[in-house]
Design an enzyme around this catalytic site. Structure first.
Site, PDB file in Angstrom:
ATOM      1  CG  MET A  30      -1.861  -1.233   1.235  1.00 10.88           C
ATOM      2  SD  MET A  30      -3.564  -1.037   2.160  1.00 10.88           S
ATOM      3  CE  MET A  30      -3.055  -0.695   3.721  1.00 10.88           C
ATOM      4  CE1 TYR A  32       5.177   8.268   4.097  1.00 11.06           C
ATOM      5  CE2 TYR A  32       5.343   7.062   6.087  1.00 11.06           C
ATOM      6  CZ  TYR A  32       5.485   8.352   5.273  1.00 11.06           C
ATOM      7  OH  TYR A  32       5.964   9.310   5.899  1.00 11.06           O
ATOM      8  CG  HIS A  34       8.643   0.258   5.702  1.00 11.65           C
ATOM      9  ND1 HIS A  34       8.802  -1.052   5.890  1.00 11.65           N
ATOM     10  CD2 HIS A  34       7.309   0.491   6.090  1.00 11.65           C
ATOM     11  CE1 HIS A  34       7.929  -1.584   6.064  1.00 11.65           C
ATOM     12  NE2 HIS A  34       6.889  -0.774   6.361  1.00 11.65           N
ATOM     13  N   GLY A  36      11.252  -2.758   5.038  1.00 14.31           N
ATOM     14  CA  GLY A  36      10.736  -3.839   5.206  1.00 14.31           C
ATOM     15  C   GLY A  36      10.136  -4.533   3.911  1.00 14.31           C
ATOM     16  CG  HIS A  37       6.844  -1.914   1.909  1.00 14.46           C
ATOM     17  ND1 HIS A  37       6.905  -0.983   2.726  1.00 14.46           N
ATOM     18  CD2 HIS A  37       5.856  -2.601   1.881  1.00 14.46           C
ATOM     19  CE1 HIS A  37       5.891  -0.860   2.828  1.00 14.46           C
ATOM     20  NE2 HIS A  37       4.937  -1.927   2.673  1.00 14.46           N
ATOM     21  CD  GLN A  61      -6.155  -3.656   2.827  1.00 16.83           C
ATOM     22  OE1 GLN A  61      -5.833  -4.197   1.472  1.00 16.83           O
ATOM     23  NE2 GLN A  61      -4.999  -3.825   3.694  1.00 16.83           N
ATOM     24  CG  ASP A 150       0.597  -7.161   7.974  1.00 18.80           C
ATOM     25  OD1 ASP A 150       0.102  -6.628   8.743  1.00 18.80           O
ATOM     26  OD2 ASP A 150       1.551  -6.754   7.228  1.00 18.80           O
ATOM     27  CG  MET A 184      11.017  -1.811   9.994  1.00 18.56           C
ATOM     28  SD  MET A 184      12.161  -1.608   8.325  1.00 18.56           S
ATOM     29  CE  MET A 184      13.845  -1.067   9.267  1.00 18.56           C
TER      30      MET A 184
END
Ligand code: PAF
Length: 280
Positions: A30, A32, A34, A36-37, A61, A150, A184
């Site tokens: 989605m 933004y 960081h 982690g992505h 969602q 998640d 993160m």
């Protein structure tokens, strides 16, 4: 890097690439973005010939009182990061094209969404399953990468892939943490400096649980109150702290070989989640 917003353009391009024998990895996000992505992108690159990353803040969602409007967005910076990390196709679909006025189809799962985050976010995982299925159909990836912060989302997507015989392999990557242990998340940007410090109690509590288990405590009814007390040293408002089966996500009474410890806590208005696998 190609940036494509139009759905049929993306789909046609990817059909061609697939026909020419390319192995496609997909990182749905989605935005933004960081570290982690970007760790998902790094993994994805190793696995395939080309990496597609999508950015779409999916309205279905978010609940009516959730943060869809204020969800952090910074497309310019996201584009830079994607270029830097070697993403091949950045897919940024438009809301009107993803959900035209006459859109009618829902994707509902029976059990996995009815626990943990699903209890305080009714409908959330139906929206996730719906958009991920749409994205898979557009991108036609061989592999799709998700962060295990998640955890419940990953289990739900894996189940959907099995149930609907989708030709994609789901790969979940370890949680990426800041140096001080905070998992993160794009939502960390909501935290003021006081709440940011208080939020360290999440990873601290996961570590505490590991210590308790190491010291021989395996009864969930004994472990949870100790963890609750630890979190309540801060102003965090506990949504849940649960020790559950790693696949079914159903409550466990006792930790036999392994279990998932998952928690959701609100700091101010910001609800954060974290989890770890507890192994004996
Ligand atoms: O994890 C996320 O960022 C979202 O839930 C996802 C998988 C991109 C679907 O909108």
């Amino acid at each position: 890097m190609q940036i494509i917003s139009n759905i049929s353009e993306a789909q046609n391009e990817l059909i061609q690439l697939k026909k020419s024998g390319k192995i496609i990895s997909f990182v749905p996000t989605m935005g933004y973005l960081h570290a982690g992505h970007m760790s998902l992108v790094e993994l994805a690159k190793k696995q395939s010939d080309l990496v597609v990353l999508s950015i779409f803040v999916n309205p279905t969602q978010f609940g009516p009182n959730e943060d869809f409007d204020s969800y952090p967005r910074n497309l310019e910076n996201d584009i830079k990061l994607c270029q830097e990390y070697g993403v091949n196709i950045l897919f940024t679909p438009y809301r009107q094209e993803m959900y035209p006025v006459n859109f009618q189809t829902k994707v509902l799962l029976n059990n996995l969404p009815n626990v943990l985050c699903g209890l305080s976010r009714p409908g959330h995982f139906d929206g996730v399953a719906q958009v991920v299925l749409k994205l898979f159909n557009i991108v036609q990836c061989d592999f799709a990468f998700f962060g295990s912060k998640d955890y419940q989302q990953v289990q739900i997507i894996k189940q959907m892939v099995i149930d609907l015989n989708l030709p994609v392999k789901i790969i979940s990557a370890p949680i990426k943490r800041e140096n001080d242990g905070l998992a993160m998340s794009s939502r960390n940007s909501y935290l003021n400096s006081h709440d940011r410090t208080e939020a360290l109690i999440l990873s601290n509590t996961l570590n505490l649980a590991k210590k308790l288990l190491k010291n021989g405590l395996t009864n969930v009814l004994e472990i949870i109150p100790v963890l609750e007390k630890n979190i309540l040293k801060t102003n965090g408002q506990i949504d849940y702290i649960k020790i559950v089966h790693t696949e079914t996500l159903q409550d466990l009474k006792h930790i036999n070989d392994k279990a998932l410890l998952a928690l959701a806590v609100k700091f101010g208005k910001t609800r954060l989640i974290d989890n770890t696998i507890l192994e004996r």
